[in-house]
Design a protein around this motif. Sequence first.
Motif, PDB file in Angstrom:
ATOM      1  N   CYS A 275       0.848  -1.195   0.000  1.00 11.57           N
ATOM      2  CA  CYS A 275       0.000   0.000   0.000  1.00 11.57           C
ATOM      3  C   CYS A 275       0.884   1.245   0.000  1.00 11.57           C
TER       4      CYS A 275
ATOM      5  N   LEU B 135      -0.157  -6.351   0.105  1.00 12.80           N
ATOM      6  CA  LEU B 135      -1.415  -6.651  -0.573  1.00 12.80           C
ATOM      7  C   LEU B 135      -1.164  -7.689  -1.665  1.00 12.80           C
TER       8      LEU B 135
ATOM      9  N   ASP C  42      -7.465  -1.652  -3.183  1.00 14.01           N
ATOM     10  CA  ASP C  42      -8.130  -1.007  -2.053  1.00 14.01           C
ATOM     11  C   ASP C  42      -7.548  -1.621  -0.788  1.00 14.01           C
ATOM     12  N   CYS C  43      -6.799  -0.818  -0.034  1.00 11.04           N
ATOM     13  CA  CYS C  43      -6.119  -1.337   1.150  1.00 11.04           C
ATOM     14  C   CYS C  43      -7.112  -1.548   2.286  1.00 11.04           C
TER      15      CYS C  43
ATOM     16  N   GLU D 156      -6.899   3.170   1.681  1.00  3.90           N
ATOM     17  CA  GLU D 156      -6.319   3.842   0.522  1.00  3.90           C
ATOM     18  C   GLU D 156      -6.662   3.088  -0.771  1.00  3.90           C
TER      19      GLU D 156
END
Length: 235
Positions: free
Chosen positions: A71, A78, A171-172, A177
């Motif tokens: 991220c 991720l 999409d974290c 974020e």
Amino acid sequence: MRTLSQAELLDLWERGHALHPIDRGLLAIHAAFPETQGESVADWPLGQRNRALAQWRCASFGARLRGWTACRQCAQALEFELDAHAITQTPVATGAQAVESGGAAFRLPTSRDLARIAAIDDADEAARRLVEQCWLDEAGTPGAWSDAQVEAIGEALARADPLAEIVLDFDCPACGESFQESLDLPAFVWAEMEAQARRLLWEIHTLASAYGWSEAAILALNASRRARYLEMVRT
């Protein structure tokens, strides 16, 4: 397209070890597609190059492409997963196609163009130089283009060759974020191939040390039988 033998894969890895990542991708295409030997793959549009690499990846390692990123906001790891088969089914543009934007004509970017801007660290400057290299109209001054015009030209080129840049959305879950990252398919596929090559070298070393067999004899074993010998060596 042909699937490389394990011996050919090791040879490919050895020949590409000292090359730039862009050149490694082209080397892999030449190896997997013998019909391209007399062709300048470096002048293919990027989408055509990426589709060929995706085809080879599916044949060699399967269609499920998995990797990791971090991220941009909180550095949370991720995982992403991509169906490489979907890439192979996407139509690609041809090198003869010209793209118009703002009254000027441009050809599609190629690997040769990327190599020419590879040393430029500034993203905006690299984008401008790439657009200038692809410019086909000699009437006018490329340097007079505004940043907005350069961006519009880049968007037109991207629409004309949708596989030129493979963009992933993230999409974290840790910080919320949302961001995008480009997948460098030549570098990603080469990293997978290098990991496979290093595993093969370890297997060859282990079995040669234990039994005195040659590299050719070890590679001639199918994967199942080789795994059984490796299991016996470890016990």
